[in-house]
Design an enzyme around this catalytic site. Structure first.
Site, PDB file in Angstrom:
ATOM      1  N   GLU A 106       0.866  -1.179   0.000  1.00  0.00           N
ATOM      2  CA  GLU A 106       0.000   0.000   0.000  1.00  0.00           C
ATOM      3  C   GLU A 106       0.903   1.230   0.000  1.00  0.00           C
ATOM      4  O   GLU A 106       1.199   1.766   1.066  1.00  0.00           O
ATOM      5  CB  GLU A 106      -0.890  -0.004   1.249  1.00  0.00           C
ATOM      6  CG  GLU A 106      -1.640  -1.300   1.432  1.00  0.00           C
ATOM      7  CD  GLU A 106      -2.504  -1.338   2.688  1.00  0.00           C
ATOM      8  OE1 GLU A 106      -3.610  -1.871   2.599  1.00  0.00           O
ATOM      9  OE2 GLU A 106      -2.074  -0.865   3.742  1.00  0.00           O
ATOM     10  N   ASP A 135      -0.345  -0.802  10.695  1.00  0.00           N
ATOM     11  CA  ASP A 135      -0.061  -2.171  11.115  1.00  0.00           C
ATOM     12  C   ASP A 135       1.294  -2.635  10.599  1.00  0.00           C
ATOM     13  O   ASP A 135       1.740  -3.734  10.925  1.00  0.00           O
ATOM     14  CB  ASP A 135      -1.167  -3.122  10.645  1.00  0.00           C
ATOM     15  CG  ASP A 135      -2.288  -3.238  11.662  1.00  0.00           C
ATOM     16  OD1 ASP A 135      -2.075  -2.786  12.811  1.00  0.00           O
ATOM     17  OD2 ASP A 135      -3.357  -3.765  11.326  1.00  0.00           O
ATOM     18  N   LYS A 271      -7.582  -6.074  10.424  1.00  0.00           N
ATOM     19  CA  LYS A 271      -8.160  -4.734  10.386  1.00  0.00           C
ATOM     20  C   LYS A 271      -9.121  -4.480  11.550  1.00  0.00           C
ATOM     21  O   LYS A 271      -9.153  -3.379  12.110  1.00  0.00           O
ATOM     22  CB  LYS A 271      -8.895  -4.534   9.065  1.00  0.00           C
ATOM     23  CG  LYS A 271      -9.466  -3.158   8.960  1.00  0.00           C
ATOM     24  CD  LYS A 271     -10.190  -2.944   7.658  1.00  0.00           C
ATOM     25  CE  LYS A 271     -11.041  -1.705   7.764  1.00  0.00           C
ATOM     26  NZ  LYS A 271     -11.982  -1.602   6.675  1.00  0.00           N
ATOM     27  N   ASP A 295     -10.383   2.964   4.042  1.00  0.00           N
ATOM     28  CA  ASP A 295      -9.158   2.216   3.765  1.00  0.00           C
ATOM     29  C   ASP A 295      -8.129   3.224   3.261  1.00  0.00           C
ATOM     30  O   ASP A 295      -8.490   4.284   2.749  1.00  0.00           O
ATOM     31  CB  ASP A 295      -9.411   1.166   2.671  1.00  0.00           C
ATOM     32  CG  ASP A 295     -10.308   0.049   3.157  1.00  0.00           C
ATOM     33  OD1 ASP A 295     -10.549  -0.030   4.374  1.00  0.00           O
ATOM     34  OD2 ASP A 295     -10.765  -0.752   2.314  1.00  0.00           O
ATOM     35  N   ASP A 466     -16.113  -6.229   8.334  1.00  0.00           N
ATOM     36  CA  ASP A 466     -17.046  -5.137   8.074  1.00  0.00           C
ATOM     37  C   ASP A 466     -18.488  -5.630   8.034  1.00  0.00           C
ATOM     38  O   ASP A 466     -19.371  -5.099   8.716  1.00  0.00           O
ATOM     39  CB  ASP A 466     -16.674  -4.411   6.772  1.00  0.00           C
ATOM     40  CG  ASP A 466     -16.341  -5.358   5.628  1.00  0.00           C
ATOM     41  OD1 ASP A 466     -16.273  -6.583   5.870  1.00  0.00           O
ATOM     42  OD2 ASP A 466     -16.147  -4.898   4.493  1.00  0.00           O
TER      43      ASP A 466
HETATM   44  O1  LIG Z   1      -3.862  -6.536   9.231  1.00  0.00           O
HETATM   45  C1  LIG Z   1      -4.428  -5.675   8.575  1.00  0.00           C
HETATM   46  C2  LIG Z   1      -4.958  -5.932   7.286  1.00  0.00           C
HETATM   47  C3  LIG Z   1      -5.577  -4.896   6.601  1.00  0.00           C
HETATM   48  N1  LIG Z   1      -5.659  -3.656   7.139  1.00  0.00           N
HETATM   49  C4  LIG Z   1      -6.314  -2.558   6.370  1.00  0.00           C
HETATM   50  O2  LIG Z   1      -7.590  -2.942   5.940  1.00  0.00           O
HETATM   51  C5  LIG Z   1      -7.967  -2.208   4.800  1.00  0.00           C
HETATM   52  C6  LIG Z   1      -8.589  -3.094   3.745  1.00  0.00           C
HETATM   53  O3  LIG Z   1      -7.643  -3.983   3.246  1.00  0.00           O
HETATM   54  P1  LIG Z   1      -7.533  -4.366   1.702  1.00  0.00           P
HETATM   55  O4  LIG Z   1      -6.380  -5.267   1.551  1.00  0.00           O
HETATM   56  O5  LIG Z   1      -7.592  -3.142   0.875  1.00  0.00           O
HETATM   57  O6  LIG Z   1      -8.825  -5.240   1.514  1.00  0.00           O
HETATM   58  P2  LIG Z   1     -10.011  -5.100   0.469  1.00  0.00           P
HETATM   59  O7  LIG Z   1     -10.473  -6.462   0.148  1.00  0.00           O
HETATM   60  O8  LIG Z   1      -9.665  -4.227  -0.667  1.00  0.00           O
HETATM   61  O9  LIG Z   1     -11.077  -4.396   1.417  1.00  0.00           O
HETATM   62  C7  LIG Z   1     -12.457  -4.627   1.465  1.00  0.00           C
HETATM   63  O10 LIG Z   1     -12.794  -5.770   2.222  1.00  0.00           O
HETATM   64  C8  LIG Z   1     -12.321  -5.777   3.576  1.00  0.00           C
HETATM   65  C9  LIG Z   1     -12.861  -7.006   4.251  1.00  0.00           C
HETATM   66  O11 LIG Z   1     -12.404  -8.155   3.629  1.00  0.00           O
HETATM   67  C10 LIG Z   1     -12.785  -4.541   4.313  1.00  0.00           C
HETATM   68  O12 LIG Z   1     -12.154  -4.511   5.562  1.00  0.00           O
HETATM   69  C11 LIG Z   1     -12.403  -3.315   3.539  1.00  0.00           C
HETATM   70  O13 LIG Z   1     -12.827  -2.157   4.183  1.00  0.00           O
HETATM   71  C12 LIG Z   1     -12.993  -3.393   2.151  1.00  0.00           C
HETATM   72  O14 LIG Z   1     -12.647  -2.247   1.416  1.00  0.00           O
HETATM   73  C13 LIG Z   1      -6.692  -1.511   4.292  1.00  0.00           C
HETATM   74  O15 LIG Z   1      -6.762  -0.138   4.593  1.00  0.00           O
HETATM   75  C14 LIG Z   1      -5.607  -2.194   5.094  1.00  0.00           C
HETATM   76  O16 LIG Z   1      -4.538  -1.346   5.341  1.00  0.00           O
HETATM   77  C15 LIG Z   1      -5.161  -3.397   8.396  1.00  0.00           C
HETATM   78  O17 LIG Z   1      -5.232  -2.276   8.885  1.00  0.00           O
HETATM   79  N2  LIG Z   1      -4.550  -4.418   9.089  1.00  0.00           N
HETATM   80 MN   LIG Z   2      -8.891  -2.322  -0.778  1.00  0.00          MN
END
Ligand SMILES: O=c1ccn([C@@H]2O[C@H](COP(=O)(O)OP(=O)(O)O[C@H]3O[C@H](CO)[C@@H](O)[C@H](O)[C@H]3O)[C@@H](O)[C@H]2O)c(=O)[nH]1
Ligand SMILES: [Mn+2]
Length: 747
Positions: A106, A135, A271, A295, A466
């Site tokens: 990221e 994190d 998260k 995010d 979520d």
């Molecule tokens: O250990 C972790 C893992 C992830 N994140 C954050 O969680 C967010 C979402 O992660 P991402 O890898 O972008 O996942 P996506 O699949 O794109 O996200 C969708 O799906 C997730 C659930 O699977 C939701 O939490 C997200 O809000 C939603 O946008 C990002 O800001 C990460 O930085 C953390 O803070 N800590």
């Molecule tokens: Mn995402």
């Protein structure tokens, strides 16, 4: 098409009507039922394939029913920010949360842009505080934020002075400058150039920091990061910008960096864990009654979004109507015709607005405004005991109960009590002393024995925290509202197609199925709590993704199986029942096409989405299903694999082309494809040999359809590099296909 039903105030609820869609919904439903009846009537004349087809079609009918129910009563909300009080002091404070996990996957420059866009929203700055969770515990992220905060000092006044609409600098500077109105002056030109230079300097500083990351001199402010291991380190909280320190001339929100404690022996809950830490830390420091979370890649695209959200949060007499306000998750620079089917435009329009007409949209993890007290487990005021069983939080909690629920920080308990009573900030103290208490609540042992993650805060136990969190809120009787302003509220990066998007789909399917089979499933919540029945169906329409992979896979294999074994699962060409099939196929095609064309998308986009739905279901969702089984059998636990976010997609002109890697996730799709090819060869040979009565023709057409859906895989069989399916995968799939043919032939 639409009619307004509530008096125009801060917002207006508009009921949408789609009579043609409803006609198709019903027609397709009746065709599906006729098909099932036909199958049942002729069950005894047929064998295994017939029974399997009946089972699959029953599943599809079920999915159809829940989908139609979800879309049946769509509504939309129009918001009127200009009617909000013009007195800034009347607007409630909002805490803003940004989660980041990895400065490589990221890129910090993206996180920084998101943060800057939040600092620059049209909302009184003294009512805002921005908390960034890291994190990755990375000095690069911290450094980038420090530099970003310096840039924000000139950027935010610039945006407000000229009413710039795009407040994430990388987006603003990537588009051509349009000179209109106040932006046509020499003064503007000069300031614009200054901003551009300022942003370029910021970007290059961050780039340099990333490049020299190995040779950081961790001294001074950065000394806390020395010898830190990403998964084993104490809490770091840094106040990058304290409003109280700044002169009035530079009104900017607080900016606070939080890297929670991590220890290898403690689960950190991805998260959800990060969100709970941010909730507690902010509770101690600013304790705003509303919280927005995004995010790290989801920048603010509509600077008025906080005002729009406030219209919804403050605009109804009954708080229960707006437990949270969700904006749809939209993406910038989406590829033309959505080749990977991950832009969800049609889903937002029909499913999103449909859910909005029942108990409200589900919480999607980003772009959502929550009430702090709702996150703390409170129920709507007049709710019966039924929903209260889900939460220990009620008025008149004893101190001992509070300790058990919220953990052992006295300061936090005091702040939580305020939040639950709907009061604003506790007596403002100076930030540095609060930060000390904040270290305690960010520790990894803090939650043991408390209700965090179970009854209060972001919920643990699912990779889609979520959805589970939103579900538990609705189960307590809260409703939610859908906020769809124009321009769109937030924009983020859609993952590229191939392994990355498969991993994301797999994580979603896993998380969703985890919820479905848990004690917190929507079915339980409907029976024992306040989740509405039709809202339960909305949840079922996607919590079942993992399970759906099985009928999808079986149905795709059926035509090949029938051709190979010389049996059939379809009516013969001269049987009248064939018309049910044809009508079903045609009406489905026309109906879904209408949805895409009405949304302003192309036929190509429609086809890409149909195709990707099959590919995702048979590959990613299947693996989601398997990983839940492994979890249930305690063989392995589901992990949250972060989706890599790229600022600029590769420019080799092939962005829309599907990519592969050696992951097992591509084996089912490749196997299905090889089976169809085998069947087609056998089928055509058979047709030439025997005098044909039209049997087998339907099956062959179906096989062709499956091949069309798997076209990217077919191309992958012959392509090289990342566009090609690796030989190891082809080998595994070929062996599986061979076994299948042998077994099928013998049976
Ligand atoms: O250990 C972790 C893992 C992830 N994140 C954050 O969680 C967010 C979402 O992660 P991402 O890898 O972008 O996942 P996506 O699949 O794109 O996200 C969708 O799906 C997730 C659930 O699977 C939701 O939490 C997200 O809000 C939603 O946008 C990002 O800001 C990460 O930085 C953390 O803070 N800590
Ligand atoms: Mn995402």
């Amino acid at each position: 098409m639409a009619k307004a039903i509530s008096p125009p105030n801060l917002f207006q609820k508009v009921v949408l009507k789609y009579p043609i869609h409803r006609a198709f919904d019903i027609t397709i439903f009746f065709l599906l039922v006729s098909l099932l009846v036909y199958r049942l009537l002729y069950l005894s004349n047929h064998g295994f394939a017939w029974v399997l087809a009946l089972l699959c079609e029953s599943c599809f009918t079920f999915i159809w029913v829940v989908t139609v129910s979800s879309k049946w009563n769509p509504v939309e909300y129009k918001t009127y920010p200009e009617r909000l009080s013009q007195n800034a002091q009347d607007l409630p404070p909002v805490d803003m949360f940004v989660t980041s996990a990895d400065p490589v996957l990221e890129p910090s420059i993206l996180t920084v842009n998101t943060v800057i866009s939040l600092l620059a929203v049209d909302y009184p700055a003294d009512k805002l505080a921005c908390y960034v969770s890291d994190d990755g515990c990375s000095p690069i992220t911290y450094y980038s934020l420090v530099e970003a905060s310096k840039f924000a000092k000139i950027w935010v006044p610039f945006c407000k002075k000229y009413n710039i609409q795009t407040r994430a600098p990388f987006r603003y500077f990537s588009s051509e400058l349009i000179l209109t109105g106040s932006c046509n002056s020499l003064e503007f030109q000069q300031e614009y150039n200054k901003m551009k230079d300022g942003y370029e300097e910021l970007a290059s500083k961050i780039k340099d920091a990333v490049e020299k990351s190995m040779e950081w001199d961790l001294i001074g402010d950065f000394a806390v990061f020395s010898n830190m291991e990403r998964k084993n380190h104490p809490t770091i909280i840094k106040v990058i910008r304290d409003q109280n320190d700044a002169g009035l001339s530079e009104a900017l929100p607080h900016l606070i960096y939080v890297s929670r404690e991590k220890r290898p022996e403690h689960p950190h809950r991805y998260k959800a864990g990060a969100m709970n830490v941010l909730t507690r830390v902010s509770g101690l420091i600013t304790n705003a009654p509303f919280m927005l979370n995004v995010d790290c890649d989801m920048f603010v695209n509509n600077p008025q979004i906080f005002l729009h959200a406030m219209c919804l949060l403050l605009g109804s007499n009954d708080e229960r109507e707006s437990g949270f306000v969700q904006c749809p998750q939209c993406f910038y620079d989406g590829l033309k015709d959505d080749p990977f089917g991950n832009q969800f435009v049609v889903e937002h329009k029909y499913m999103g607005k449909g859910a909005a007409g029942i108990q409200g949209p589900f919480y999607g993890g980003t772009g959502c405004f929550h009430r702090r007290k709702v996150i703390y487990g409170s129920c709507p005021d007049d709710i019966g005991n039924q929903a209260k069983r889900l939460t220990p939080v009620h008025g008149g909690l004893s101190y001992k109960e509070q300790l058990r629920i919220f953990g052992g920080s006295k300061e936090f308990i005091r702040s939580a009590a305020h939040a639950l009573q709907g009061k604003e900030n506790i007596s403002p103290q100076n930030l540095p002393t609060l930060v000390e208490a904040a270290h305690q609540v960010a520790g990894c042992g803090y939650e043991y024995g408390t209700s965090w993650g179970i009854e209060v805060g972001w919920q643990y136990g699912s990779a889609t925290e979520d959805i589970l969190t939103g579900l538990m809120i609705q189960a307590r009787g809260w409703r939610s509202l859908f906020c769809t302003p124009d321009p769109r509220a937030f924009l983020g990066c859609a993952p590229p197609g191939g392994p990355i998007s498969m991993t994301q789909q797999k994580r979603w399917a896993t998380g969703l199925l985890e919820i479905l089979i848990s004690r917190r499933s929507p079915i339980v919540a409907t029976v024992t709590a306040r989740l509405q029945f039709r809202q339960c169906l909305v949840y079922l329409s996607f919590l079942t993704w993992g399970l759906r992979s099985i009928p999808e896979l079986c149905y795709a294999v059926l035509p090949a199986y029938c051709t190979i074994t010389d049996s059939s699962f379809l009516p013969k060409v001269h049987e009248p029942a064939i018309y049910i099939y044809m009508a079903l196929f045609l009406s489905y095609v026309i109906y879904t096409l209408i949805e895409y064309l009405e949304t302003g998308l192309s036929i190509r986009a429609w086809w890409n989405n149909q195709r990707m739905a099959r590919i995702n279901a048979m590959n990613a969702w299947l693996f989601g299903f398997i990983s839940v089984i492994l979890k249930v059998l305690r063989i392995s636990d589901a992990v949250f694999e972060v989706t890599p976010k790229d600022q600029s997609s590769s420019n080799d002109g092939d962005e829309g082309r599907f990519t592969f890697d050696a992951s097992l996730i591509f084996v089912p799709g490749t196997t299905v494809l090889l089976l169809q090819l085998t069947a087609l060869i056998m089928g055509f040979r058979g047709m030439q040999l025997s005098v044909n009565d039209g049997s087998g023709l339907g099956e062959i057409l179906c096989s062709l359809m499956v091949v069309l859906c798997f076209w990217p895989f077919l191309k992958g069989l012959f392509a090289k590099g990342k566009y090609g399916i690796p030989l190891s995968t082809i080998f595994k799939s070929a062996s599986l296909a061979l076994c299948f043919v042998l077994v099928a032939k013998r049976a």
